[in-house]
Scaffold this active site. Structure first.
Site, PDB file in Angstrom:
ATOM      1  CG  ASP A   1     -20.910 -26.950  22.266  1.00 21.97           C
ATOM      2  OD1 ASP A   1     -19.694 -26.681  22.275  1.00 21.97           O
ATOM      3  OD2 ASP A   1     -21.344 -28.109  22.114  1.00 21.97           O
TER       4      ASP A   1
ATOM      5  NE  ARG B   1     -15.243 -36.740  24.593  1.00 18.61           N
ATOM      6  CZ  ARG B   1     -15.022 -35.456  24.830  1.00 18.61           C
ATOM      7  NH1 ARG B   1     -14.135 -34.788  24.119  1.00 18.61           N
ATOM      8  NH2 ARG B   1     -15.674 -34.832  25.782  1.00 18.61           N
TER       9      ARG B   1
ATOM     10  CB  CYS C   1     -19.307 -27.675  27.319  1.00 16.65           C
ATOM     11  SG  CYS C   1     -19.295 -27.748  25.511  1.00 16.65           S
TER      12      CYS C   1
ATOM     13  NE  ARG D   1     -17.087 -32.890  32.113  1.00 12.23           N
ATOM     14  CZ  ARG D   1     -16.601 -33.192  30.900  1.00 12.23           C
ATOM     15  NH1 ARG D   1     -16.321 -32.218  30.038  1.00 12.23           N
ATOM     16  NH2 ARG D   1     -16.424 -34.446  30.514  1.00 12.23           N
TER      17      ARG D   1
ATOM     18  CD  GLN E   1     -19.265 -29.647  29.927  1.00  9.68           C
ATOM     19  OE1 GLN E   1     -18.260 -30.183  29.516  1.00  9.68           O
ATOM     20  NE2 GLN E   1     -19.237 -28.637  30.786  1.00  9.68           N
TER      21      GLN E   1
HETATM   22  N1  NVA Z   1     -20.600 -30.247  20.893  1.00  9.97           N
HETATM   23  C1  NVA Z   1     -19.171 -30.380  21.086  1.00  9.97           C
HETATM   24  C2  NVA Z   1     -18.854 -30.530  22.549  1.00  9.97           C
HETATM   25  C3  NVA Z   1     -17.394 -30.668  22.867  1.00  9.97           C
HETATM   26  C4  NVA Z   1     -17.131 -30.866  24.326  1.00  9.97           C
HETATM   27  C5  NVA Z   1     -18.653 -31.557  20.293  1.00  9.97           C
HETATM   28  O1  NVA Z   1     -19.320 -32.598  20.282  1.00  9.97           O
HETATM   29  O2  NVA Z   1     -17.603 -31.430  19.683  1.00  9.97           O
HETATM   30  N1   CP Z   2     -16.116 -30.035  27.480  1.00 13.18           N
HETATM   31  C1   CP Z   2     -15.440 -31.134  27.109  1.00 13.18           C
HETATM   32  O1   CP Z   2     -15.949 -32.275  27.099  1.00 13.18           O
HETATM   33  O2   CP Z   2     -14.137 -30.879  26.794  1.00 13.18           O
HETATM   34  P1   CP Z   2     -13.097 -31.864  26.108  1.00 13.18           P
HETATM   35  O3   CP Z   2     -13.553 -32.108  24.696  1.00 13.18           O
HETATM   36  O4   CP Z   2     -11.786 -31.130  26.180  1.00 13.18           O
HETATM   37  O5   CP Z   2     -13.057 -33.153  26.877  1.00 13.18           O
END
Ligand code: NVA
Ligand code: CP
Length: 303
Positions: free
Chosen positions: A221, A103, A261, A289, A133
């Site tokens: 979101d 990530r 999400c 998930r 997701q």
């Molecule tokens: N769009 C959000 C999704 C988090 C799971 C972000 O990137 O923070």
């Molecule tokens: N939806 C999602 O990816 O959640 P987290 O940021 O908690 O991993």
């Protein structure tokens, strides 16, 4: 099979549907207490440059349930955080681990990592995409609706990583996707162009009501994603009217499902009432998930 899971568009409909079938089977086995140790003795390295609850926990628990092990690395505590090149970290981690989940911010960084890493690499969210997701989301829709490819989906809010991945999904799965974003907050132009070229049924609007009218699936979101925290106040102004609330839900199909999400900012992009209401499938979505990522890992990593 592809080596990596970086972007939905790299994958075929047939391969993604195989993953859904495996996810369903693994979920049933998990619920029945039946062993399904498809990755016995294997290790997943998890590299996080952004925060997470669901992604971290679901990958780690998923690896354990598959008979393997997961290790958590946050960039601040690795040499990558001190400037070690991606191509060096990737080659080294690929020699220790059987799979990597990352990530981070840049999609290009994940692609470079995958290029240099011998082990499969899974995108656990970048600024551009969140493919795991979307897989969980579509698995959840399949559990609640017949013929998930023949529904009207709508995205209300920011044209962010989730919106981009939904647009990719529309091109692959063939469903209609209405995307309502405020002016200036559209999804990525190159992603839209690629999906349109692939024949995706996409409808763009600046009016959330137009997008929601008669829709089967409502999705949103946060307005400010990770890394955009300083834009929060400005975005709150730009996104006025883009909230999923009971008034908007009433405009959709009577049996519509509402997704997010998570994490959510309650009463900002979605009301507390809708999250807790009868159309919400948000916590099934979060649970899936785990199941779908187990299928993704098994598909990429099983020897
Ligand atoms: N769009 C959000 C999704 C988090 C799971 C972000 O990137 O923070
Ligand atoms: N939806 C999602 O990816 O959640 P987290 O940021 O908690 O991993």
């Amino acid at each position: 099979m592809m080596k990596d899971f970086l972007c939905l568009s790299d994958w075929s409909l047939a391969d993604l549907e195989k993953m859904f079938a495996l996810a369903k089977e693994l979920k049933a086995k998990q619920k029945a207490g039946e062993a399904h140790k498809l990755l016995e003795g294997q290790t997943l390295g998890m590299l996080f440059e952004k925060s997470s609850t669901r992604t971290r926990v679901s990958f780690e628990v998923g690896m354990f349930q598959l008979g393997g092990h997961a290790l958590f690395l946050s960039s601040g505590n690795t040499q990558m955080g001190r400037g070690e090149p991606i191509k060096d970290t990737a080659r080294v981690m690929g020699r220790y681990c059987d799979g990597i989940m990352i990530r981070t911010y840049s999609q290009a960084a994940v692609e470079e990592f995958a290029e240099y890493c011998d082990a499969p690499v899974i995108n656990g969210l970048t600024d551009m995409y969140h493919p795991c997701q979307i897989m969980a989301d579509l698995m959840t829709v399949q559990e609640h609706k017949e013929d998930y490819r023949n529904l009207k989906y709508c995205w209300i809010g920011d044209g962010n990583n989730m919106a981009n991945s939904w647009i990719n999904a529309a091109a692959i799965f063939g469903f209609e996707l209405r995307v309502a974003t405020p002016k200036g907050y559209e999804a990525d132009a190159a992603v839209i162009a690629r999906a349109e070229k692939a024949g995706a049924k996409l409808i763009f609007t600046n009016d959330p009501k137009e997008a929601a009218a008669g829709a089967d699936v409502l999705n949103t979101d946060v307005w400010a994603s990770m890394g955009q925290e300083e834009e929060q106040a400005e975005r709150e102004k730009a996104f006025v009217g883009f909230q999923i609330n009971s008034e908007l839900v009433k405009m959709a199909a009577a049996d519509c499902v509402v997704m997010h999400c998570l994490p959510a900012h309650r009463d900002e992009e979605i009301t507390d009432e809708v999250i807790e209401g009868p159309n919400s499938i948000i916590f099934d979505e979060a649970e899936n998930r785990l199941h779908v990522q187990k299928a993704i890992m098994a598909s990429l990593m099983a020897k």
